[in-house]
Enzyme design. Structure first.
Site, PDB file in Angstrom:
ATOM      1  N   ASP A  21       1.018  -1.378   0.177  1.00 44.24           N
ATOM      2  CA  ASP A  21       0.170   0.045  -0.022  1.00 44.24           C
ATOM      3  C   ASP A  21       0.843   1.362  -0.041  1.00 44.24           C
ATOM      4  O   ASP A  21       1.657   1.273   0.698  1.00 44.24           O
ATOM      5  CB  ASP A  21      -1.059   0.037   1.217  1.00 44.24           C
ATOM      6  CG  ASP A  21      -1.959   0.895   1.082  1.00 44.24           C
ATOM      7  OD1 ASP A  21      -1.710   2.185   0.452  1.00 44.24           O
ATOM      8  OD2 ASP A  21      -3.189   0.642   1.843  1.00 44.24           O
ATOM      9  N   THR A  56       0.893 -10.765 -11.244  1.00 39.95           N
ATOM     10  CA  THR A  56      -0.361 -11.386 -10.641  1.00 39.95           C
ATOM     11  C   THR A  56      -1.577 -10.642 -11.401  1.00 39.95           C
ATOM     12  O   THR A  56      -1.431  -9.571 -11.910  1.00 39.95           O
ATOM     13  CB  THR A  56      -0.617 -11.397  -9.122  1.00 39.95           C
ATOM     14  OG1 THR A  56      -0.250  -9.581  -9.003  1.00 39.95           O
ATOM     15  CG2 THR A  56       0.848 -11.848  -8.254  1.00 39.95           C
ATOM     16  N   ARG A  57      -2.848 -11.084 -10.938  1.00 38.06           N
ATOM     17  CA  ARG A  57      -3.939 -10.221 -11.452  1.00 38.06           C
ATOM     18  C   ARG A  57      -4.219  -8.905 -11.108  1.00 38.06           C
ATOM     19  O   ARG A  57      -4.328  -7.791 -11.593  1.00 38.06           O
ATOM     20  CB  ARG A  57      -5.300 -11.017 -11.157  1.00 38.06           C
ATOM     21  CG  ARG A  57      -5.666 -12.224 -12.052  1.00 38.06           C
ATOM     22  CD  ARG A  57      -6.833 -13.087 -11.354  1.00 38.06           C
ATOM     23  NE  ARG A  57      -6.519 -13.707 -10.030  1.00 38.06           N
ATOM     24  CZ  ARG A  57      -7.392 -14.240  -9.421  1.00 38.06           C
ATOM     25  NH1 ARG A  57      -8.413 -14.734  -9.801  1.00 38.06           N
ATOM     26  NH2 ARG A  57      -6.885 -14.775  -8.332  1.00 38.06           N
ATOM     27  N   TYR A  58      -3.710  -8.769  -9.675  1.00 35.87           N
ATOM     28  CA  TYR A  58      -3.585  -7.318  -9.064  1.00 35.87           C
ATOM     29  C   TYR A  58      -2.718  -6.273 -10.072  1.00 35.87           C
ATOM     30  O   TYR A  58      -3.127  -5.087 -10.523  1.00 35.87           O
ATOM     31  CB  TYR A  58      -3.004  -7.244  -7.709  1.00 35.87           C
ATOM     32  CG  TYR A  58      -2.784  -5.788  -7.039  1.00 35.87           C
ATOM     33  CD1 TYR A  58      -3.928  -5.099  -6.624  1.00 35.87           C
ATOM     34  CD2 TYR A  58      -1.404  -5.295  -7.166  1.00 35.87           C
ATOM     35  CE1 TYR A  58      -3.630  -3.688  -6.166  1.00 35.87           C
ATOM     36  CE2 TYR A  58      -1.192  -4.042  -7.009  1.00 35.87           C
ATOM     37  CZ  TYR A  58      -2.592  -3.179  -6.452  1.00 35.87           C
ATOM     38  OH  TYR A  58      -2.188  -2.004  -6.008  1.00 35.87           O
ATOM     39  N   GLU A  59      -1.569  -6.938 -10.289  1.00 29.55           N
ATOM     40  CA  GLU A  59      -0.618  -6.344 -11.121  1.00 29.55           C
ATOM     41  C   GLU A  59      -1.006  -5.704 -12.548  1.00 29.55           C
ATOM     42  O   GLU A  59      -0.857  -4.623 -12.928  1.00 29.55           O
ATOM     43  CB  GLU A  59       0.720  -6.970 -11.173  1.00 29.55           C
ATOM     44  CG  GLU A  59       1.786  -6.149 -12.056  1.00 29.55           C
ATOM     45  CD  GLU A  59       3.157  -7.102 -12.249  1.00 29.55           C
ATOM     46  OE1 GLU A  59       4.045  -6.729 -12.900  1.00 29.55           O
ATOM     47  OE2 GLU A  59       3.375  -7.917 -11.401  1.00 29.55           O
TER      48      GLU A  59
END
Length: 229
Positions: free
Chosen positions: A135, A209-212
């Protein structure tokens, strides 16, 4: 984990959510049954080599999100032990799903604030640490909430073996600048980049990753690799 600060350690207040939407029945079952079996001890020292005695190397991922990177790295290197720490219950539940589906026996998890656990880890016990897309706490008044601070630099220096590796990744320019400011002044760490592509292009062993892929930051991902002297 409580969001309330401990009376004697206000700096360890956990900001943000500890849980999102309700867990599925399967996820709750894994949290109830699997997590206690592969969790870290609730008190006392944490020695990765003791927890994972069949593994040659020991790696820590701090804030593993949904566990995609952690599980993929563990599947890729079955002779390496991986410890993951994540405060968000839904992320822990997702990681447990990967571990269960893939039958990974080289992973240990903790649902916790890593700042509270790191002091319990043995000195020079880790070969590598990942801190991926933490974060960024954009606002100046929130900068003290960022995970990368002098205290965590000191913890990383204590925990990594000589020659141990630290990777920090972010897609927020101000956080990349913050990290570089913190680590470039610390002679216990050597930045591994020699040209721009070394931080602009994902390392060969990186797992996206999907977040990236959502591209939620304000810049392309920046990969900062350091080696403990």
């Amino acid at each position: 984990m409580s969001k309330t600060a401990k009376p004697d350690a206000p700096e360890f207040r956990l900001y943000g959510r500890a849980q999102g939407k309700p867990l599925s029945a399967r996820q709750q079952g894994l949290v109830d049954d699997l997590l206690p079996r592969i969790g870290l001890p609730e008190s006392g020292p944490v020695d990765a080599a003791v927890l994972l005695p069949h593994c040659r190397r020991q790696v820590l991922e701090i804030g593993f999100g949904g566990g995609e990177h952690l599980a993929a790295q563990a599947a890729r290197a079955p002779d390496t032990g991986f410890i993951g720490i994540e405060p968000f219950l839904n992320g822990v539940a997702k990681a447990l799903t990967y571990i269960d589906e893939q039958g990974l026996d080289n992973v240990r998890l903790a649902r916790a604030d890593a700042r509270e656990l790191l002091p319990r880890f043995a000195d020079a016990s880790l070969d590598r640490i990942f801190l991926l897309f933490p974060d960024p706490w954009h606002k100046k008044r929130h900068a003290k909430r960022r995970f990368v601070q002098q205290t965590t630099r000191d913890a990383f220096a204590r925990l990594l073996k000589p020659g141990g590796q630290l990777r920090i990744a972010t897609d927020v320019k101000s956080y990349a600048d913050h990290c570089m400011s913190e680590f470039r002044q610390d002679d216990r760490f050597v930045w591994q980049a020699s040209k721009a592509d070394d931080w602009r292009i994902a390392p060969a062993d990186h797992i996206t990753t999907r977040y990236e892929t959502k591209g939620l930051g304000d810049c392309a991902p920046v990969f900062m690799d350091f080696v403990r002297v």
